[in-house]
Design an enzyme around this catalytic site. Structure first.
Site, PDB file in Angstrom:
ATOM      1  N   GLU A  92      -8.341 -13.505  -5.263  1.00  0.00           N
ATOM      2  CA  GLU A  92      -7.902 -13.829  -6.639  1.00  0.00           C
ATOM      3  C   GLU A  92      -6.954 -15.023  -6.667  1.00  0.00           C
ATOM      4  O   GLU A  92      -6.616 -15.520  -7.744  1.00  0.00           O
ATOM      5  CB  GLU A  92      -7.244 -12.602  -7.290  1.00  0.00           C
ATOM      6  CG  GLU A  92      -5.808 -12.302  -6.881  1.00  0.00           C
ATOM      7  CD  GLU A  92      -5.653 -11.691  -5.485  1.00  0.00           C
ATOM      8  OE1 GLU A  92      -6.663 -11.585  -4.739  1.00  0.00           O
ATOM      9  OE2 GLU A  92      -4.509 -11.344  -5.128  1.00  0.00           O
ATOM     10  N   HIS A 136      -6.891 -12.383  -0.102  1.00  0.00           N
ATOM     11  CA  HIS A 136      -6.645 -12.343  -1.559  1.00  0.00           C
ATOM     12  C   HIS A 136      -7.589 -13.299  -2.289  1.00  0.00           C
ATOM     13  O   HIS A 136      -7.199 -14.442  -2.563  1.00  0.00           O
ATOM     14  CB  HIS A 136      -5.193 -12.755  -1.845  1.00  0.00           C
ATOM     15  CG  HIS A 136      -4.193 -11.684  -1.608  1.00  0.00           C
ATOM     16  ND1 HIS A 136      -3.616 -10.960  -2.632  1.00  0.00           N
ATOM     17  CD2 HIS A 136      -3.682 -11.198  -0.470  1.00  0.00           C
ATOM     18  CE1 HIS A 136      -2.769 -10.076  -2.125  1.00  0.00           C
ATOM     19  NE2 HIS A 136      -2.780 -10.199  -0.812  1.00  0.00           N
ATOM     20  N   SER A 194       0.815  -1.224   0.000  1.00  0.00           N
ATOM     21  CA  SER A 194       0.000   0.000   0.000  1.00  0.00           C
ATOM     22  C   SER A 194       0.849   1.276   0.000  1.00  0.00           C
ATOM     23  O   SER A 194       0.450   2.277  -0.582  1.00  0.00           O
ATOM     24  CB  SER A 194      -0.945   0.005   1.198  1.00  0.00           C
ATOM     25  OG  SER A 194      -0.229  -0.110   2.404  1.00  0.00           O
ATOM     26  N   CYS A 244      -6.804  -6.350   0.438  1.00  0.00           N
ATOM     27  CA  CYS A 244      -5.549  -6.244   1.183  1.00  0.00           C
ATOM     28  C   CYS A 244      -4.949  -4.834   1.058  1.00  0.00           C
ATOM     29  O   CYS A 244      -5.501  -3.899   1.636  1.00  0.00           O
ATOM     30  CB  CYS A 244      -4.601  -7.352   0.734  1.00  0.00           C
ATOM     31  SG  CYS A 244      -3.400  -7.745   1.996  1.00  0.00           S
TER      32      CYS A 244
HETATM   33  N1  GLN Z   1       1.144  -5.447   4.051  1.00  0.00           N
HETATM   34  C1  GLN Z   1       0.836  -4.898   2.756  1.00  0.00           C
HETATM   35  C2  GLN Z   1       0.674  -3.390   2.827  1.00  0.00           C
HETATM   36  O1  GLN Z   1       0.811  -2.802   3.833  1.00  0.00           O
HETATM   37  C3  GLN Z   1      -0.418  -5.491   2.196  1.00  0.00           C
HETATM   38  C4  GLN Z   1      -0.178  -6.926   1.847  1.00  0.00           C
HETATM   39  C5  GLN Z   1      -1.012  -7.426   0.729  1.00  0.00           C
HETATM   40  O2  GLN Z   1      -1.626  -6.677  -0.027  1.00  0.00           O
HETATM   41  N2  GLN Z   1      -0.976  -8.712   0.558  1.00  0.00           N
HETATM   42  O3  GLN Z   1       0.385  -2.778   1.870  1.00  0.00           O
END
Ligand code: GLN
Length: 193
Positions: free
Chosen positions: A178, A176, A48, A78
């Site tokens: 997908e 997830h 992110s 996520c």
């Molecule tokens: N930990 C990731 C983040 O902070 C997110 C992990 C993921 O999208 N699988 O963006």
């Protein structure tokens, strides 16, 4: 209906493949022009902090915020969920959230020891049509939902933590969907978009 997949970073290719499976032709969104051509958007998992930075570099943040305010149906998984949440704990100081859904999340909130795990996700408590069997959720350094606002529909929880939520046109999952062969979560999004 044209469904976009934000394709700046992360798991966008798998989402595009699943959307094709459920009968929609996905459009990879990398520019404001791409965004203006879609009727719904998937924001994938990934990182992110990086995705937030790339939203600025691609000059997508403002047009995306405007489309979200106008009611663009969006599904964030996520990292995508982190970007849509109203408040992010343990984010980077320069990480900006789109605040499209009234919830607080903690990045990597499940901790290092279980930074990836699988769990059964019982959508609607198993009582909805098509949801009599659980969805196998793959969680990868997933965010924990620490607070949900009154207007949030919690569609599924794992160990009392919400993992699939919806507020009007905004749906988010901390796992997830997908990555498994089960297409029901994407179908749920496309049907409601
Ligand atoms: N930990 C990731 C983040 O902070 C997110 C992990 C993921 O999208 N699988 O963006």
């Amino acid at each position: 209906m044209k469904v976009g997949v934000l394709a700046l970073q992360g798991a966008f290719a798998r989402h595009a493949a699943v959307l094709t499976d459920v009968g929609v032709a996905p459009i990879e969104v990398r520019t404001p022009e791409h965004l203006s051509g879609v009727d719904a958007l998937v924001m994938p998992g990934g990182e992110s902090t990086t995705m937030s930075m790339l939203l600025d570099i691609a000059e997508l943040r403002q047009p995306l915020a405007e489309r979200l305010a106008e009611g663009l149906p969006v599904f964030g998984t996520c990292a995508g969920m982190i970007l849509l949440a109203s408040s992010v704990a343990d984010g980077r100081s320069d990480q900006e959230s789109l605040a499209a859904i009234d919830m607080d999340v903690r990045r990597n909130g499940y901790g290092r020891q279980i930074d990836s795990f699988e769990a059964d996700v019982n959508v609607g408590g198993g009582g909805l049509p098509g949801w009599d069997t659980p969805f196998r959720g793959v969680f990868i350094r997933a965010p924990v939902v620490e607070r949900v606002g009154d207007g949030i529909e919690v569609l599924a929880s794992v160990d009392d933590n919400p993992v699939l939520c919806r507020q009007g046109h905004v749906m988010v999952a901390s796992f997830h969907p997908e990555l498994t062969a089960d297409r029901r979560i994407h179908e749920l999004f496309v049907e409601s978009a």
